[in-house]
Structure formats: C-alpha cells, structure tokens
Write an enzyme that holds these catalytic residues in place. Structure first.
Site: not given
Ligand SMILES: *Cc1c(COP(=O)(O)O)cnc(C)c1O
Length: 396
Positions: A61, A114, A187, A212
């Site tokens: 973990r 998001y 982000d 992504k």
């Molecule tokens: C998809 C996304 C998230 C969330 O990520 P997950 O891997 O789906 O939990 C956060 N910020 C952005 C800009 C995203 O496109």
C-alpha cells in the site's frame, strides 16, 4: 547495476531514461514486481523501512518498485524533486485536498475544470468545513479578489476540460505568493508534461490524470502529482493511510506509455493544429476552441506558457445540439467515447457525456454549451482524420 549519471536535457531522452535509477534489476525494461511484502535483511532494516514512508520495498500500500519508477519518470519530465502516484487522477486530487485543507481554512477553485474535480472539491471542502470560493479562471484579477491570508489551497486547471480556456499560471502564482501562504496546484492533464511545465512557471504542485496522455493508450487509470520533496512528502503521507495505491502492473503500463510520450504529443500537436485550422475554415462550424489558433481569446498566453497546443479541440457545429449529435453519430474513424489523450482519436459531447453531472447553471459557468463537441485527436494520419470529418459534415 550501473545507472545513468550522464546529464541529458531532451524531453524524449528523459521519457526513456529519467527513471533509470529506480530500475535496479539491470533489465532494459523493468520487470513487474507484484510482491506486497519484502524480506528484511535484519531487524534494524525492518524498523528503518517501517519509519520511512518513502521506502519502496516495505508494504504494497505504501508503493511498489514499479510505482516508484513511474514517479521518477514524472518528476524528471516535470522538473520536480519528487512525484506521488495514485490509482486515479481524482484519487491524487483527493489526497492533495486532504493534505492541505483543514477545518477553518479557505480554498480557491475554478469553475472551468473537469466536472468530477469540481464535485470532489465541493464535497471535500464542505465535509472539512473549509470555506470555498470558485472563480472564473481566465482573468487573474478574479484570483486577486478571491485569495485571502487564510487561503491554504488554490486549485486550477489549464487548459480546462473541455473548453480549453487557460489560466495564467505565472500571474496567479504571483498573486498567491503576495496574498497568502497557499499551495498552488495546477491540473495540467490536457497539456501533458511535453506542452507545459507549471512548476517552472511558479506553481507548487502539478497534477495529471495519467489515464490520459501519460498512459496514452486508453488502457490504464492512474493519477500523479509532482512537487518539491516537502510537499510531495505531505501528499504521500495522506496517500499511504487513505490507500489509493497504484497497482504495479498499472505503473508498468504507464512507464511503457511514457517511453513514446514525446513522439506521441508531437504528432498530436501537429494533427490538432491542422484539424483546428480546417474546422475553423469550415462553413458548417460556428466556433473552434484551440489554444494555438489566433482566434483563441488567450492565444498570446498560450504561446507564452505552452510549448504546443496539445491534442484537444473543442468546436460547435452549426445547428446546435441536434446537429452536433448527428455529426458525431456519423463519425467513423474517431470513436464516440469519453476519456482523452489516447493514440486513438475519440470524440464526445460534453454536456451529455462528461459534464452531465453538473447542473446546467454550473455548466454555463464552466463555459460549456449544448452544441459543443470535444475532440481528442490521436496519432492517425491527419488527412484521414480530416476526410472522416468532411464525410460527417456532408451527412448533416
Ligand atoms: C480525467 C480528468 C481528471 C480525472 O482523472 P481520472 O484519472 O479519471 O480520475 C482530472 N482532471 C482532468 C483535466 C481530467 O481530464
């Protein structure tokens, strides 16, 4: 085993070698280590590792050798001292919120992000009795008005999902420093580490949904953040006890994805730029949102803080929601699917498919219209993608 000590600066070289010192096996590609426990050579070593949450050979973990190799790659690509990964993008964002917010503190977030990030941050701040202010993020003045001496965390997303509106990272970082002791988190998922490095612009923590572009093949869910050692340690502490650890196989897939990150993003930047120009000149398109188009309201900022525009394009087909939905139902090469950043092009309708959990009024604050389509441009040949769009336009 010998490890790379030679200095190197090229992005694609870092994609291949930034994690070398974490692969102790001598294999050119690291083996997947599934063991959740590690034999200690003696009692003193056992006690030492138990007291050190950075230890990668202690308990599953707390991390794994594969997860640590992934973190070292990301730290290298973002110019950070350290990185912390988790089992999803939202998982790492949640750990950051818990690490830096406490009852009575103030939080500043943004409307354009998001949708589930917004929902998560609203819920965490409410549960922790944190006063939260959400601002329109394309003007730095809004941050100046919102940030207070008791602001502990500022969370922005740039480019924003799905509207591609930008945040002036340098400008906001300056305001954060002047007006508070808050931690500024960016982000940077849409940009990927190739197109933007928020730490070099003054941010404290950069976050990615590694699901992504970083994974890049639509086959792994993961999140990661990079920062200096102190901040990364604070996130890792939360992470170790809350438990959203990244599976070793997922970490291995991410390391494999990163090997081609520079090549993929270069192709995606190029494809998207070409398609954005094509869409902009199309008579059946109302509007195109892409940072490297001169028509983007923050184009100058894009040129200043981004190396390329990325692979995401947002556009509106003439005829509103009905025409947009008809358009994407005839697209063939690009898949009608959510998620983004993969090698395969995908196209989606944000107001009904990715940002549907937000009430209409919240969607409007985020700049999302009913006719908007989000196009994640892959690495196919641009001419084929263009032809696919052209065929779809003909059918409406
Ligand atoms: C998809 C996304 C998230 C969330 O990520 P997950 O891997 O789906 O939990 C956060 N910020 C952005 C800009 C995203 O496109």
């Amino acid at each position: 085993m010998p490890t790379t000590t030679k200095a190197f600066n090229g992005f694609q070289t870092k994609c291949l070698h930034a994690g070398d010192h974490r692969n102790k096996s001598g294999h050119v590609t690291s083996p997947i280590c599934l063991s959740t426990a590690f034999e200690f050579p003696d009692t003193a070593e056992g006690a030492k590792r138990a007291a050190d949450i950075e230890a990668d050979e202690f308990y599953g973990r707390w991390g794994s050798t594969n997860a640590r190799e992934f973190e070292a790659l990301i730290a290298g690509l973002e110019g950070a001292e350290d990185a912390v990964c988790a089992s999803s993008g939202l998982g790492i964002i949640s750990m950051i919120a818990h690490a830096f917010l406490h009852p009575g503190a103030h939080f500043v977030g943004v409307h354009a992000c998001y949708s589930e990030t917004k929902i998560l941050l609203e819920s965490v701040t409410k549960q922790l009795s944190v006063d939260a202010t959400f601002v329109r993020s394309d003007q730095v003045e809004n941050f100046a008005a919102a940030i207070r001496p008791d602001t502990k965390l500022v969370f922005v997303e740039t480019p924003a999902n799905p509207t591609l509106s930008l945040v002036d990272i340098e400008g906001v970082a300056k305001i954060v420093r002047e007006q508070s002791e808050a931690v500024l988190v960016v982000d940077s998922t849409f940009a990927s580490p190739y197109n933007q490095n928020p730490l070099s612009l003054g941010a404290d923590i950069v976050v990615h949904s590694a699901t992504k572009y970083i994974g890049g093949h639509s086959d792994v869910v993961a999140g990661v953040c990079a920062a200096n050692r102190t901040l990364a340690h604070q996130v890792r502490e939360k992470f170790s006890f809350h438990g959203p650890h990244l599976d070793p196989f997922a970490a291995w897939l991410l390391c494999r994805g990163i090997r081609t990150l520079g090549l993929r993003i270069r192709q995606q930047n190029e494809n998207a730029r070409e398609l954005a120009h094509y869409l902009e000149s199309h008579p059946k398109v109302n509007r195109v949102y892409y940072p490297m188009l001169e028509s983007h309201p923050q184009h100058e900022l894009a040129r200043r803080q981004m190396r390329g525009g990325g692979g995401m394009i947002c556009f509106e087909v003439q005829g509103g929601m009905e025409a947009s939905l008809r358009f994407i139902s005839t697209i063939q090469l690009s898949k009608l699917a959510v998620s983004l950043g993969g090698v395969t092009s995908t196209i989606t309708h944000p107001s009904s498919m990715t940002h549907n959990l937000l009430p209409r009024e919240e969607r409007e604050k985020a700049g999302i219209t009913d006719g908007m389509l989000r196009f994640s441009v892959g690495i196919e040949d641009a001419d084929d993608l263009k032809q696919d769009l052209e065929d779809a336009f003909r059918s409406i």
